[in-house]
Write an enzyme that holds these catalytic residues in place. Structure first.
Site, short mmCIF file in Angstrom:
data_model
loop_
_atom_site.label_atom_id
_atom_site.label_comp_id
_atom_site.label_asym_id
_atom_site.label_seq_id
_atom_site.Cartn_x
_atom_site.Cartn_y
_atom_site.Cartn_z
N GLU A 35 48.55 90.06 -28.46
CA GLU A 35 48.57 90.30 -27.35
C GLU A 35 49.76 91.43 -26.33
OE1 GLU A 35 46.71 88.33 -24.47
OE2 GLU A 35 45.36 86.95 -26.11
N CYS A 190 32.33 92.63 -16.50
CA CYS A 190 33.40 92.86 -14.80
C CYS A 190 34.30 94.18 -15.42
CB CYS A 190 33.84 92.38 -14.63
SG CYS A 190 34.40 92.94 -12.58
N CYS A 197 26.82 93.47 -13.02
CA CYS A 197 26.51 92.90 -12.04
C CYS A 197 25.51 91.72 -12.45
CB CYS A 197 26.85 92.45 -10.86
SG CYS A 197 28.02 93.83 -10.01
N CYS A 200 26.41 89.57 -15.55
CA CYS A 200 27.49 88.76 -14.98
C CYS A 200 26.71 86.75 -14.83
CB CYS A 200 27.83 89.63 -13.96
SG CYS A 200 29.83 88.40 -13.31
N CYS A 206 29.45 85.79 -6.09
CA CYS A 206 30.82 86.80 -6.21
C CYS A 206 30.81 88.00 -4.61
CB CYS A 206 30.70 87.97 -7.15
SG CYS A 206 31.43 88.93 -7.41
S1 SF4 Z 1 29.27 90.22 -10.21
FE1 SF4 Z 1 31.23 90.15 -9.02
S2 SF4 Z 1 32.17 89.20 -10.92
FE2 SF4 Z 1 30.08 89.75 -11.80
S3 SF4 Z 1 30.40 91.70 -12.73
FE3 SF4 Z 1 29.99 92.05 -10.39
S4 SF4 Z 1 31.33 92.75 -9.26
FE4 SF4 Z 1 31.94 91.84 -11.54
#
Ligand code: SF4
Length: 343
Positions: A35, A190, A197, A200, A206
């Site tokens: 970390e 992200c 996206c 995601c 989002c």
């Molecule tokens: S949808 Fe939103 S959270 Fe997902 S990668 Fe795109 S910007 Fe990031």
């Protein structure tokens, strides 16, 4: 719709990173080390450093017993050396006050040198399954976008909003998988420059994506020109070796070996006479090196120096002569190490 955490956990089980050298362990020492190394440093850079470090210092006691100099040698090139100083100090505290074992709760872990609230929560989650929110750089970005939180995340007010958001979405179970999912999604999907996206798991709600503000969030640091500083460093050469000086315990590059340094307009010959009782010939000025710190930019002007008459004072403690090869494996600041590679 399934909760934010449920979607992240499911995503992690399929797409998350599971083969990093510090994963699959409950050893708080290794988790802590990874970390700290991963703060401000990419995974690919960290891996060889991490492996060398655990080979030399396999546990808290070995790290606490090692001289700081050796720890810094293992850190040399990773940058942000304060991290290594803190690791060493924290290892000593763990041995002296906790019998060499990590405390199990994040609040006590956060009292150790160099461990903030987020890192403490990550260690407690991965090592002990303790439930707590994390908020590293990747998670700030992910939450700022997903929750549509505008403003620079380093700003106190924005930071507390982000912490509140992080607490709100925390699951009751599977905290390790969820914590790793947050880190992995922030690092691989992200991302700062090119978020994916379409891949995601939390894209449907989002706020940044729905309001077409992905490129704007999180808001950048308000622009401020960093002050510039300049310094001259001396490449004092004698019989195939170069003179290095130990940096003071406080200030930049503390405890590392570096080249003797002086103001750019100071007289080199006078300095060598007073500091080392040595007559020198000033040689070629090498091309300057630019190095960025968080709070200022430093221009380093290297100057070759040949020793004409040698005095024993330059053998004093805090000074050492190293060949170029030895210098490359010593604990040097990264711009000085880069200079050694090209001289
Ligand atoms: S949808 Fe939103 S959270 Fe997902 S990668 Fe795109 S910007 Fe990031």
């Amino acid at each position: 719709m399934k909760s934010f955490a449920t979607r992240l956990i499911a995503w992690q089980r399929i797409h998350g990173r599971r083969d990093l050298p510090w994963q699959g362990t409950r050893d708080a020492y290794r988790i802590w080390l990874s970390e700290i190394m991963l703060q401000q440093t990419q995974v690919a850079t960290v891996i060889p450093y991490y492996e060398r470090f655990v080979a030399s210092f396999p546990d808290v006691r070995a790290l606490a017993a090692a001289p700081l100099e050796r720890v810094l040698e293992h850190w040399s090139g990773l940058g942000y050396y304060r991290r290594a100083h803190h690791l060493h100090a924290a290892a000593k505290t763990l041995v002296e006050r906790h019998g060499g074992a990590f405390p199990r709760d994040a609040e006590t872990i956060a009292m150790l040198p160099g461990i903030g609230r987020s890192t403490a929560a990550a260690i407690a989650a991965f090592a002990f399954g303790a439930r707590g929110a994390i908020l590293d750089g990747n998670v700030r970005r992910l939450l700022a976008r997903h929750r549509g939180i505008a403003g620079f995340p380093g700003d106190k007010k924005v930071e507390s909003e982000l912490w509140a958001a992080a607490e709100l979405v925390l699951p009751q179970r599977d905290i390790e998988t969820y914590t790793q999912a947050l880190m992995d999604l922030g690092a691989t999907v992200c991302t700062r420059a090119s978020p994916r996206c379409d891949r995601c798991p939390v894209a449907t709600d989002c706020i940044a994506r729905l309001s077409n503000r992905v490129a704007e969030l999180p808001s950048p640091r308000p622009r401020k020109t960093l002050p510039q500083r300049a310094v001259r460093v001396l490449l004092i050469e004698r019989a195939g070796a170069i003179l290095f000086e130990k940096r003071p315990a406080a200030g930049i590059w503390s405890g590392l070996w570096s080249l003797p340094e002086l103001d750019v307009d100071a007289d080199i010959e006078t300095l060598c006479k007073t500091r080392f009782a040595t007559d020198v010939v000033v040689g070629e000025a090498l091309s300057p090196i630019e190095h960025g710190f968080t709070h200022f930019l430093l221009t380093i002007h290297p100057q070759r120096i040949t020793v004409r008459k040698w005095a024993s004072r330059a053998e004093a403690p805090g000074l050492v002569w190293l060949t170029r090869d030895d210098a490359l494996s010593a604990a040097l600041p990264s711009p000085i190490k880069a200079l050694m590679r090209r001289v």
